[in-house]
Design a protein around this motif. Structure first.
Motif, PDB file in Angstrom:
ATOM      1  N   VAL A 193       9.202 -13.617  -5.157  1.00  0.00           N
ATOM      2  CA  VAL A 193       7.960 -13.174  -4.513  1.00  0.00           C
ATOM      3  C   VAL A 193       7.351 -12.065  -5.369  1.00  0.00           C
ATOM      4  O   VAL A 193       8.001 -11.520  -6.266  1.00  0.00           O
ATOM      5  CB  VAL A 193       8.204 -12.665  -3.071  1.00  0.00           C
ATOM      6  CG1 VAL A 193       8.821 -13.751  -2.209  1.00  0.00           C
ATOM      7  CG2 VAL A 193       9.073 -11.406  -3.074  1.00  0.00           C
ATOM      8  N   GLU A 194       6.114 -11.738  -5.077  1.00  0.00           N
ATOM      9  CA  GLU A 194       5.421 -10.662  -5.790  1.00  0.00           C
ATOM     10  C   GLU A 194       5.677  -9.352  -5.059  1.00  0.00           C
ATOM     11  O   GLU A 194       5.013  -9.022  -4.081  1.00  0.00           O
ATOM     12  CB  GLU A 194       3.914 -10.950  -5.862  1.00  0.00           C
ATOM     13  CG  GLU A 194       3.143  -9.992  -6.744  1.00  0.00           C
ATOM     14  CD  GLU A 194       3.507 -10.109  -8.221  1.00  0.00           C
ATOM     15  OE1 GLU A 194       3.539  -9.059  -8.895  1.00  0.00           O
ATOM     16  OE2 GLU A 194       3.757 -11.244  -8.682  1.00  0.00           O
ATOM     17  N   GLY A 195       6.693  -8.621  -5.514  1.00  0.00           N
ATOM     18  CA  GLY A 195       6.984  -7.316  -4.945  1.00  0.00           C
ATOM     19  C   GLY A 195       5.949  -6.295  -5.388  1.00  0.00           C
ATOM     20  O   GLY A 195       5.062  -6.578  -6.200  1.00  0.00           O
ATOM     21  N   ALA A 196       6.076  -5.078  -4.873  1.00  0.00           N
ATOM     22  CA  ALA A 196       5.131  -4.024  -5.248  1.00  0.00           C
ATOM     23  C   ALA A 196       5.227  -3.695  -6.727  1.00  0.00           C
ATOM     24  O   ALA A 196       4.251  -3.268  -7.341  1.00  0.00           O
ATOM     25  CB  ALA A 196       5.390  -2.771  -4.414  1.00  0.00           C
ATOM     26  N   LYS A 197       6.378  -3.923  -7.323  1.00  0.00           N
ATOM     27  CA  LYS A 197       6.609  -3.567  -8.719  1.00  0.00           C
ATOM     28  C   LYS A 197       6.676  -4.784  -9.641  1.00  0.00           C
ATOM     29  O   LYS A 197       6.840  -4.625 -10.851  1.00  0.00           O
ATOM     30  CB  LYS A 197       7.895  -2.743  -8.822  1.00  0.00           C
ATOM     31  CG  LYS A 197       7.786  -1.404  -8.087  1.00  0.00           C
ATOM     32  CD  LYS A 197       9.138  -0.748  -7.892  1.00  0.00           C
ATOM     33  CE  LYS A 197       8.995   0.648  -7.294  1.00  0.00           C
ATOM     34  NZ  LYS A 197       8.295   0.664  -6.005  1.00  0.00           N
ATOM     35  N   GLY A 198       6.548  -5.982  -9.084  1.00  0.00           N
ATOM     36  CA  GLY A 198       6.554  -7.174  -9.918  1.00  0.00           C
ATOM     37  C   GLY A 198       7.362  -8.297  -9.289  1.00  0.00           C
ATOM     38  O   GLY A 198       7.576  -8.327  -8.069  1.00  0.00           O
ATOM     39  N   GLY A 207       0.855   8.970  -6.418  1.00  0.00           N
ATOM     40  CA  GLY A 207       1.102  10.390  -6.214  1.00  0.00           C
ATOM     41  C   GLY A 207       2.140  10.952  -7.169  1.00  0.00           C
ATOM     42  O   GLY A 207       1.949  12.024  -7.758  1.00  0.00           O
ATOM     43  N   THR A 208       3.242  10.230  -7.352  1.00  0.00           N
ATOM     44  CA  THR A 208       4.284  10.719  -8.258  1.00  0.00           C
ATOM     45  C   THR A 208       3.834  10.648  -9.711  1.00  0.00           C
ATOM     46  O   THR A 208       4.234  11.482 -10.532  1.00  0.00           O
ATOM     47  CB  THR A 208       5.583   9.925  -8.078  1.00  0.00           C
ATOM     48  OG1 THR A 208       5.308   8.520  -8.222  1.00  0.00           O
ATOM     49  CG2 THR A 208       6.188  10.175  -6.710  1.00  0.00           C
ATOM     50  N   LEU A 223       5.594   3.147 -15.062  1.00  0.00           N
ATOM     51  CA  LEU A 223       6.390   1.961 -14.751  1.00  0.00           C
ATOM     52  C   LEU A 223       6.735   1.874 -13.271  1.00  0.00           C
ATOM     53  O   LEU A 223       7.035   0.790 -12.770  1.00  0.00           O
ATOM     54  CB  LEU A 223       7.684   1.973 -15.574  1.00  0.00           C
ATOM     55  CG  LEU A 223       7.535   1.780 -17.084  1.00  0.00           C
ATOM     56  CD1 LEU A 223       8.887   1.913 -17.769  1.00  0.00           C
ATOM     57  CD2 LEU A 223       6.914   0.428 -17.398  1.00  0.00           C
ATOM     58  N   ASP A 224       6.739   3.012 -12.570  1.00  0.00           N
ATOM     59  CA  ASP A 224       7.017   3.059 -11.133  1.00  0.00           C
ATOM     60  C   ASP A 224       8.355   2.394 -10.816  1.00  0.00           C
ATOM     61  O   ASP A 224       8.439   1.465 -10.015  1.00  0.00           O
ATOM     62  CB  ASP A 224       5.883   2.377 -10.357  1.00  0.00           C
ATOM     63  CG  ASP A 224       6.077   2.483  -8.843  1.00  0.00           C
ATOM     64  OD1 ASP A 224       6.697   3.460  -8.391  1.00  0.00           O
ATOM     65  OD2 ASP A 224       5.617   1.572  -8.120  1.00  0.00           O
ATOM     66  N   ILE A 241       0.835  -1.200   0.000  1.00  0.00           N
ATOM     67  CA  ILE A 241       0.000   0.000   0.000  1.00  0.00           C
ATOM     68  C   ILE A 241       0.872   1.252   0.000  1.00  0.00           C
ATOM     69  O   ILE A 241       0.637   2.191  -0.764  1.00  0.00           O
ATOM     70  CB  ILE A 241      -0.951  -0.005   1.211  1.00  0.00           C
ATOM     71  CG1 ILE A 241      -2.036  -1.082   1.038  1.00  0.00           C
ATOM     72  CG2 ILE A 241      -1.608   1.359   1.393  1.00  0.00           C
ATOM     73  CD1 ILE A 241      -2.978  -1.216   2.219  1.00  0.00           C
ATOM     74  N   ALA A 242       1.892   1.275   0.849  1.00  0.00           N
ATOM     75  CA  ALA A 242       2.785   2.439   0.908  1.00  0.00           C
ATOM     76  C   ALA A 242       3.460   2.675  -0.442  1.00  0.00           C
ATOM     77  O   ALA A 242       3.585   3.817  -0.896  1.00  0.00           O
ATOM     78  CB  ALA A 242       3.833   2.239   2.005  1.00  0.00           C
ATOM     79  N   ALA A 243       3.877   1.588  -1.092  1.00  0.00           N
ATOM     80  CA  ALA A 243       4.545   1.712  -2.392  1.00  0.00           C
ATOM     81  C   ALA A 243       3.590   2.232  -3.452  1.00  0.00           C
ATOM     82  O   ALA A 243       3.940   3.103  -4.258  1.00  0.00           O
ATOM     83  CB  ALA A 243       5.124   0.363  -2.807  1.00  0.00           C
ATOM     84  N   HIS A 244       2.367   1.700  -3.476  1.00  0.00           N
ATOM     85  CA  HIS A 244       1.398   2.133  -4.481  1.00  0.00           C
ATOM     86  C   HIS A 244       0.943   3.570  -4.256  1.00  0.00           C
ATOM     87  O   HIS A 244       0.659   4.298  -5.215  1.00  0.00           O
ATOM     88  CB  HIS A 244       0.194   1.186  -4.487  1.00  0.00           C
ATOM     89  CG  HIS A 244       0.456  -0.128  -5.156  1.00  0.00           C
ATOM     90  ND1 HIS A 244       1.610  -0.379  -5.862  1.00  0.00           N
ATOM     91  CD2 HIS A 244      -0.301  -1.264  -5.253  1.00  0.00           C
ATOM     92  CE1 HIS A 244       1.563  -1.613  -6.343  1.00  0.00           C
ATOM     93  NE2 HIS A 244       0.415  -2.168  -5.994  1.00  0.00           N
TER      94      HIS A 244
END
Length: 556
Positions: A493-498, A295-296, A547-548, A287-290
């Motif tokens: 693992v499934e990170g925030a970015k993939g 926002g950016t 792409l974050d 959640i924090a990453a998304h």
């Protein structure tokens, strides 16, 4: 007669083949067999890479080149192609390609999998393997004038390195006009620009106002994370470093990638209670990453700092506050341990649960605000719908994962498809969007926040009712871990970015002989030219924002 349109022809999934069936399929190309902990390994000739990978992709269904690992032994060099299936990533195979010690040359996999382009360039840059038929084999992290390969055994760290002025000269000749009399211009974007999300340099060629070509120039950070991990012990010294790969907010997700690989290598079973805590913490990080990504992204697209960016930071801070209560840190958590977590939930537990539930209760209203301010904004829609288009098959060929792939309709999420932690015991959904554009990637992240909230709430319910006598936070792990010599594993693992993956090879000591980080940002960033060429410069900036990426994870 039905007036409905006929269903499109979807190829049936390929049935899982046994290791012997795969060996028979590959035939004489196989010159040896290995057994990695995660997959069977097939040793092939260095001139048969394209034939073997094409066969595995087209006839056996291994359509995901997850990672390429290069390493040096005393008698040879070696490339390992880690293959999976997007439909079922538990079906894995390792293609091992030895190369001559004196003349390390291997056939390139790029004609089969586009993602091999950057992966093989990195292997050439850091280890020193040449890839025949590679379309653009040159250094990717270091300057072209660099002497030696930093991960090779004979690398001289004390050798002086001189980068001549020509390495930084303007690549355009005095005559800026081409032979066809077109109006082209070379434009530097970054590396010192907020829209590049870190020290990324985009070498952009414009034809009029449209992007004719863009090249990502990476390597400004020189993290040396893999070499640092190779100098650390499995048990104690490696775990603090994963937080620093994606240093923005994915700390626990990064720690889990290493923990999963090391625990499987050492056959460590994590207590169920600790798995629930890990799952809850990981989703708070997501959640924090998304929140930061959303926002950016809005800041990149139409420059709204005061409202949208600060709204996202506000809710990100709430998640960070809970993570600080849990781990004692706000970014560099160092909370996971091999076999579990370092300590139990903070006391009094009731206050921690109440604080977390308050955060979850406020999220629906916050997300509604984001949809009003961002996804429902007409300016953002005009800038993002049908721009930065990444078709699903192109995304797969580049090894794109996470919200980037799911925004292109690729239904791939390791939490569900290769279960770990407590995810397979909980009720949640994988989010996909079929738009394949910048807007779809935004929607995926906003919707994934909702799913993460569902997961966290279920974890809180479980932890509240967990019997006190069964709250085991760590398995009984030996003080020193020394896996058997030549044990090899790749886990992700499934990170925030993939997909965030780790390959490790042991040499019988308490430190890994090879430690390779499969960064989702590295593969995702490689797709940028596919999304940007033919678009305008603002669309290029929007595509990059969608792409974050985090350059600490790209450069590793």
């Amino acid at each position: 007669m039905s007036l409905e349109e006929p269903e499109p022809d979807v190829p049936a999934p390929v049935a899982e083949q046994s290791p012997d069936e795969l060996a028979e399929l590959l035939g004489d190309h196989v010159i040896g067999r290995e057994e990695h902990l995660n997959a069977p390994g097939y040793v092939i000739r260095p001139d048969a890479v394209q034939d073997v990978l094409s066969t595995l992709k087209e006839e056996a269904g291994y359509d995901h080149l997850s990672c390429v690992t290069a390493q040096e032994y005393e008698d040879r060099y070696e490339s390992i192609y880690h293959l999976k299936k997007f439909d079922d990533p538990t079906q894995e195979v390792s293609v091992v390609v030895p190369a001559d010690r004196e003349n390390p040359v291997s056939e390139s996999a790029e004609p089969v999998f586009r993602t091999a382009d950057w992966h093989e360039r990195e292997a050439y840059d850091l280890v020193g393997i040449d890839y025949d038929d590679h379309p653009d084999l040159r250094r990717i992290l270091l300057p072209e004038s660099w002497q030696g390969h930093p991960l090779s055994k004979d690398y001289d760290q004390d050798r002086p390195q001189i980068v001549p002025l020509r390495e930084n000269a303007n690549p355009l000749q005095e005559d800026h006009r081409g032979e066809d009399d077109t109006d082209t211009m070379f434009l530097n974007i970054g590396p010192h620009h907020p829209a590049t999300h870190g020290v990324l340099h985009l070498k952009t060629t414009l034809d009029g106002e449209q992007v004719a070509d863009v090249e990502s120039d990476i390597g400004y950070l020189h993290r040396c994370e893999e070499q640092i991990c190779q100098n650390g012990t499995y048990r104690h010294q490696i775990m603090p470093y994963p937080d620093r790969w994606d240093y923005i907010s994915a700390g626990l997700l990064n720690e889990w990638a290493y923990a999963r690989a090391a625990e499987d290598m050492a056959d460590i079973e994590v207590p169920e209670y600790a798995q629930v805590i890990r799952t809850m913490g990981a989703e708070l990080c997501r959640i924090a990453a998304h929140m930061l990504a959303v926002g950016t992204f809005a800041l990149d697209v139409y420059g709204d700092f005061t409202a949208i960016f600060m709204y996202a930071i506000r809710d990100r801070e709430k998640a960070q506050n809970i993570l600080e209560d849990l781990t004692g840190q706000r970014l560099m958590f160092n909370y996971f341990r091999l076999g579990g977590v370092v300590w139990d939930l903070p006391e009094p537990r009731e206050e921690f649960f109440e604080k977390t539930r308050d955060f979850l209760e406020d999220l629906p209203e916050a997300l509604e605000e984001y949809h009003d301010l961002i996804s429902g904004n007409e300016i953002l829609q005009m800038r993002t719908i049908d721009t930065g288009v990444l078709p699903p098959e192109v995304a797969k060929s580049y090894g794109a994962t996470g919200p980037v792939a799911r925004g292109s309709g690729v239904d791939y999420d390791l939490r569900r498809d290769d279960p770990y932690g407590y995810y397979d015991e909980l009720d949640w959904d994988v989010v996909t969007e079929d738009g394949c554009d910048n807007y779809s990637r935004l929607l995926v992240r906003l919707r994934e926040v909702e799913e993460s909230a569902k997961i966290i709430e279920q974890c809180i319910d479980l932890l509240e009712d967990w019997p006190e006598e069964d709250r085991t936070i760590q398995a009984n792990v030996p003080r020193t871990l020394k896996p058997d010599d030549d044990t090899e594993i790749y886990r992700a693992v499934e990170g925030a970015k993939g997909e965030l993956g780790i390959y490790m090879r042991s040499d019988g000591t308490d430190k890994p002989a090879r430690f390779k980080i499969r960064s989702p940002c590295f593969s995702n960033l490689q797709t940028l030219p596919e999304m940007a060429e033919g678009e305008y410069v603002p669309d290029l900036v929007a595509a990059l924002g969608s792409l974050d990426i985090v350059l600490g994870e790209v450069d590793r």
